[in-house]
Design an enzyme around this catalytic site. Structure first.
Site, PDB file in Angstrom:
ATOM      1  N   GLY A  68      47.440  41.369  54.286  1.00 50.74           N
ATOM      2  CA  GLY A  68      47.321  39.918  54.263  1.00 50.74           C
ATOM      3  C   GLY A  68      45.885  39.459  54.368  1.00 50.74           C
ATOM      4  N   GLY A  69      45.708  38.346  55.083  1.00 48.18           N
ATOM      5  CA  GLY A  69      44.369  37.785  55.244  1.00 48.18           C
ATOM      6  C   GLY A  69      43.410  38.713  55.938  1.00 48.18           C
TER       7      GLY A  69
ATOM      8  N   GLY B  64      21.155  47.776  24.697  1.00 47.74           N
ATOM      9  CA  GLY B  64      21.163  46.939  25.890  1.00 47.74           C
ATOM     10  C   GLY B  64      21.297  47.723  27.173  1.00 47.74           C
ATOM     11  CB  ALA B  65      23.035  50.876  28.041  1.00 51.86           C
TER      12      ALA B  65
END
Length: 513
Positions: free
Chosen positions: A227-228, A460-461
């Site tokens: 949960g939280g 781009g790498a």
């Protein structure tokens, strides 16, 4: 004037009190009736008279009572629940603290804290230390603050005071500039306290953010974290999970009711799922002892806060060339190899502490030392997807670079990548957005940055892996390095080879004629 006319109010009170005191001496167990009847059967219950008759306690009595209370609280939920914890292969909250910190250094804060809940039978319920052990200690002689949830007390459920104790330790970490370690083992929010428990969790999350980038935060998951409660570890810098722990937002039962999907707790939130699939976890340990050992080792690479340099260990060995490095990287760009063989030979004592080894395995990140100084390592992994950059790899690298930059850790980058991974799924998943995170992280980093191009560095790498124009302080090239906008297509390579072979044959045939 009569004799009594001159009596003052004080003298009258004195006479009355004197008479009462004489009567009390004569009848210590009660007050005789006016008619002279026998002494009342019931003992005196007036508080003032009790104070006179009660034996005064000595300082030794009070100290003994204090020690008894302290011992009872340190038993947590009692022997039966402690034994149950041990049968499950887990340590108790206090045992974990003792194993993590330097011997005898732990100073507990908030031992006598008590909850204030009154609904649902909570008014008369005792929860020792309110289910969490908090305090300060030293690890390898350096100060840390910590919180360790006690599963033997109400399942380690977090309430108002429970969370307040954790927040206080986080505040002290911020004030003293020391790392914060949170050992999680909890069933979640204490439902009996309603919204107060949710408010407590919110205050923890808020402090996690306030500490981010200022002091290192490490979460250790030794039991359930659902949960939280799972969001606090997610806001910290590193998460270490044991193989007996689970971590998820919604459990298997909720998922089954809402979506109809059938899944076990281990498949959903076990360490394999959270490492290999989600990338939430950074390190996996066999058990509690292993997790605490990993935490100690991780702390050895980290500064106490963002104003300090990384720890530096003594290193007196002379730097020498390593001939083996000439043969580690294959000259053929098509041949795969494990980049860890390069990394370890560069670092002191070939000691490399890898982070997130099971997630986005096409890149490698971790810590090591060069001449005793801790550094951060980022490298493409040619033996996994040829070392391409994809969505997960981008997130992994960017997060690590930003942490190292926040805590003054120099960056050493090894490049061997053919580019970003092409594909419809990658494009729809936001490879542009995720890839940009690497560009942003490296560009914003002000720590020393050294880049070594081992072999392929295309497109781009090449830029994303911290090229010179992205702010690298030094860029070195291995003898096998290839830097280009793109690699030659296979068909083009084959045709080029065929053309060269045809020319050779033509020359040979012409020479014979």
């Amino acid at each position: 004037m009569s004799p009594g006319a001159g009596l003052t109010l004080n003298s009258i009170v004195g006479l009355v009190m004197g008479k009462l005191f004489r009567n009390f001496q004569e009848c210590p167990m009660g007050i005789q009736h006016k008619e002279g009847s026998a002494m009342a059967a019931n003992p005196v219950t007036t508080p003032e008279l009790k104070l006179i008759t009660e034996k005064k306690r000595t300082i030794e009595d009070k100290l003994a009572e204090l020690h008894d209370k302290r011992a009872a609280i340190k038993q947590g939920g009692g022997k039966q629940r402690i034994e149950k914890q041990h049968v499950a292969g887990k340590l108790t909250a206090r045992e974990r603290v003792e194993e993590l910190v330097d011997r005898g250094s732990f100073q507990e804060i908030g031992l006598f804290a008590k909850h204030r809940a009154t609904y649902f039978g909570m008014a008369d319920k005792e929860l020792p230390a309110d289910g969490v052990v908090t305090g300060c200690a030293s690890v390898d002689g350096r100060l840390i603050h910590l919180a360790s949830q006690d599963f033997t007390v109400a399942g380690g459920a977090a309430g108002e005071v429970h969370c307040a104790k954790i927040v206080e330790m986080m505040q002290l970490s911020l004030k003293t500039g020391s790392p914060f370690v949170f050992i999680n083992d909890s069933g979640g929010a204490r439902v009996q306290e309603g919204i107060d428990s949710l408010a407590g969790y919110a205050s923890v999350f808020y402090k996690n953010v306030m500490l981010s980038g200022t002091v290192p935060q490490i979460s250790i998951i030794c039991g359930p974290c659902a949960g939280g409660a799972a969001y606090s570890p997610a806001l910290t810098d590193f998460i270490i999970q044991t193989k007996r722990a689970q971590m998820f937002i919604t459990g298997p039962q909720v998922i089954k009711q809402v979506t109809g999907e059938m899944v076990t707790a281990e498949e959903l939130g076990g360490p394999a799922a959270q490492m290999n699939r989600s990338g939430v976890v950074h390190l996996i340990a066999e058990d509690d002892l292993g997790a605490l050992s990993l935490c100690r080792r991780l702390l050895s690479f980290l500064p106490s806060n963002n104003l300090e340099e990384t720890p530096r260990l003594p290193y007196k060995q002379a730097l020498e060339t390593d001939p083996e490095l000439n043969h580690v990287v294959p000259a053929d760009p098509k041949v795969a190899y494990d980049v860890r063989t390069v990394i370890t030979r560069v670092l002191d004592y070939q000691d490399f502490f890898e982070i997130q080894p099971g997630f986005a395995a096409n890149v490698v990140i971790g810590f090591g030392r060069i001449k005793g100084r801790a550094v951060g390592i980022i490298a493409n992994q040619p033996c996994m997807l040829a070392g391409v950059l994809d969505i997960d790899a981008s997130d992994k690298v960017a997060s690590f670079v930003r942490f190292c930059n926040a805590f003054n850790t120099p960056l050493l980058t090894f490049v061997d990548t053919p580019g970003f991974l092409p594909g419809v799924e990658q494009e729809y998943g936001g490879i542009i957005r995720h890839g940009a995170k690497i560009l942003f992280a490296y560009s914003a980093a002000t720590v020393p940055k050294i880049t070594i191009v081992l072999r392929k560095a295309y497109g781009g790498a090449y830029i994303a892996m911290c090229c010179k124009d992205l702010g690298a302080d030094r860029v070195l090239a291995w003898p096998t390095a290839e830097i280009a906008v793109m690699g030659a297509p296979k068909e083009r390579r084959k045709s080029s080879s065929a053309t060269r072979l045809k020319r050779r044959r033509t020359k040979r045939s012409g020479a014979k004629n």
